[in-house]
Each structure stands twice: as structure tokens, then as C-alpha cells.
Scaffold this active site. Structure first.
Site, PDB file in Angstrom:
ATOM      1  CG  ASN A  85      21.338 -21.384 -32.721  1.00  0.00           C
ATOM      2  OD1 ASN A  85      22.410 -21.872 -32.802  1.00  0.00           O
ATOM      3  ND2 ASN A  85      21.015 -19.959 -33.098  1.00  0.00           N
ATOM      4  CG  HIS A  98      13.686 -21.094 -34.614  1.00  0.00           C
ATOM      5  ND1 HIS A  98      13.540 -20.927 -33.270  1.00  0.00           N
ATOM      6  CD2 HIS A  98      15.036 -20.392 -34.687  1.00  0.00           C
ATOM      7  CE1 HIS A  98      14.555 -20.122 -32.505  1.00  0.00           C
ATOM      8  NE2 HIS A  98      15.293 -19.940 -33.343  1.00  0.00           N
TER       9      HIS A  98
HETATM   10  P1  AMP Z   1      17.871 -18.106 -32.350  1.00  0.00           P
HETATM   11  O1  AMP Z   1      18.566 -17.078 -31.936  1.00  0.00           O
HETATM   12  O2  AMP Z   1      18.061 -19.281 -32.976  1.00  0.00           O
HETATM   13  O3  AMP Z   1      16.701 -18.477 -31.500  1.00  0.00           O
HETATM   14  O4  AMP Z   1      16.974 -17.477 -33.656  1.00  0.00           O
HETATM   15  C1  AMP Z   1      15.907 -16.527 -33.616  1.00  0.00           C
HETATM   16  C2  AMP Z   1      15.731 -15.911 -34.872  1.00  0.00           C
HETATM   17  O5  AMP Z   1      14.468 -15.330 -35.072  1.00  0.00           O
HETATM   18  C3  AMP Z   1      16.785 -14.654 -35.168  1.00  0.00           C
HETATM   19  O6  AMP Z   1      17.668 -15.029 -36.127  1.00  0.00           O
HETATM   20  C4  AMP Z   1      15.947 -13.501 -35.430  1.00  0.00           C
HETATM   21  O7  AMP Z   1      16.695 -12.518 -36.244  1.00  0.00           O
HETATM   22  C5  AMP Z   1      14.825 -14.117 -35.806  1.00  0.00           C
HETATM   23  N1  AMP Z   1      13.467 -13.170 -35.533  1.00  0.00           N
HETATM   24  C6  AMP Z   1      13.048 -12.689 -34.337  1.00  0.00           C
HETATM   25  N2  AMP Z   1      11.943 -12.110 -34.588  1.00  0.00           N
HETATM   26  C7  AMP Z   1      11.386 -12.292 -35.644  1.00  0.00           C
HETATM   27  C8  AMP Z   1      10.494 -11.928 -36.552  1.00  0.00           C
HETATM   28  N3  AMP Z   1       9.315 -11.183 -35.960  1.00  0.00           N
HETATM   29  N4  AMP Z   1      10.209 -12.246 -37.969  1.00  0.00           N
HETATM   30  C9  AMP Z   1      11.261 -13.060 -38.542  1.00  0.00           C
HETATM   31  N5  AMP Z   1      12.559 -13.382 -37.714  1.00  0.00           N
HETATM   32  C10 AMP Z   1      12.644 -12.889 -36.423  1.00  0.00           C
END
Ligand code: AMP
Length: 111
Positions: A85, A98
């Protein structure tokens, strides 16, 4: 302040790690959107894919190779999605580049 993924990279926060080398870490998403939902994160900081330049080509190729290997490891080679994203309007919530690796079910339409 450090973003959450930088804190994971710096081992200040725990994660369910599935892969790591000098350049990339991969761990399970804390709120999975599919039976397999892994985040593949370059350790070098980029806010998102729009910050990537031609000099980063090798790193991005390596992300794809890691995704393909993890797809085999987690037995989702019959169908998986690798996405990122870019920007708030696209749903980005963590501003450290990511890639989501999703699979293990029939995935719905992208948007
Ligand atoms: P985005 O919305 O594309 O920025 O993706 C961020 C992702 O990070 C989301 O799917 C969250 O569920 C995930 N996320 C946030 N904090 C953590 C964490 N501490 N460990 C693993 N995943 C996380």
C-alpha cells in the site's frame, strides 16, 4: 519517533519472525487478513514504494525471491498475492516500506 517496523527490526518489539537476513525481515501480520499473511520488510528505511529508485532494484528483486520462497514454505503456491500500500489513501498505516504476502484461501478482488 521510530515506526513500529523499525522497532521490530531493532529488536525493541517482538514479532513472529519467519525469515531474516542482513537486508530483509519477514514476520506474521498481527491482524491477518488471510490464513497466511506475512509482512516482508526491507530493513533499510523507505517510507513506501514511491521512495524506491533504480539503485534499489536488487533489494526489490530480493523481496520477490523471499516472497516466492515463503509461499513454498507456507504451501500457498496455488495462489498468493504480494502487495504494498502506497500512501494513506491506499490504506498504508505504517510508513516503513513493507509487502503483504497473502494466501491460503480464495482471495477476493483487490479493491
Ligand atoms: P499497511 O496498512 O499496508 O501499512 O500495513 C500495516 C500492517 O501492519 C497491517 O496489516 C497491520 O496489521 C500490521 N501490523 C501493525 N503492527 C504490527 C505488529 N506489531 N506486528 C505485526 N504486524 C503489525
Amino acid at each position: 519517533m521510530k515506526n513500529v517496523f523499525q522497532r521490530i527490526i531493532d529488536e525493541e518489539l517482538p514479532c513472529d519472525k519467519v525469515f531474516e537476513n542482513e537486508r530483509i525481515i519477514a514476520f506474521k501480520d498481527i491482524a491477518p487478513a488471510a490464513p497466511v499473511h506475512i509482512l516482508i520488510v526491507p530493513k533499510k528505511h523507505f517510507p513506501n514504494i514511491s521512495a524506491i529508485g533504480p539503485e534499489d532494484g536488487e533489494l526489490i528483486l530480493e523481496v520477490v525471491m523471499v516472497a516466492n520462497e515463503l509461499a513454498k514454505k507456507f504451501k500457498i503456491t496455488d495462489g498468493y498475492r504480494l502487495l504494498t500500500n502506497n500512501g494513506e489513501k491506499a490504506g498504508q498505516t505504517v510508513f516503513h516500506l513493507h509487502f503483504h504476502l497473502l494466501g491460503g484461501t480464495h482471495l477476493g478482488p483487490i479493491a
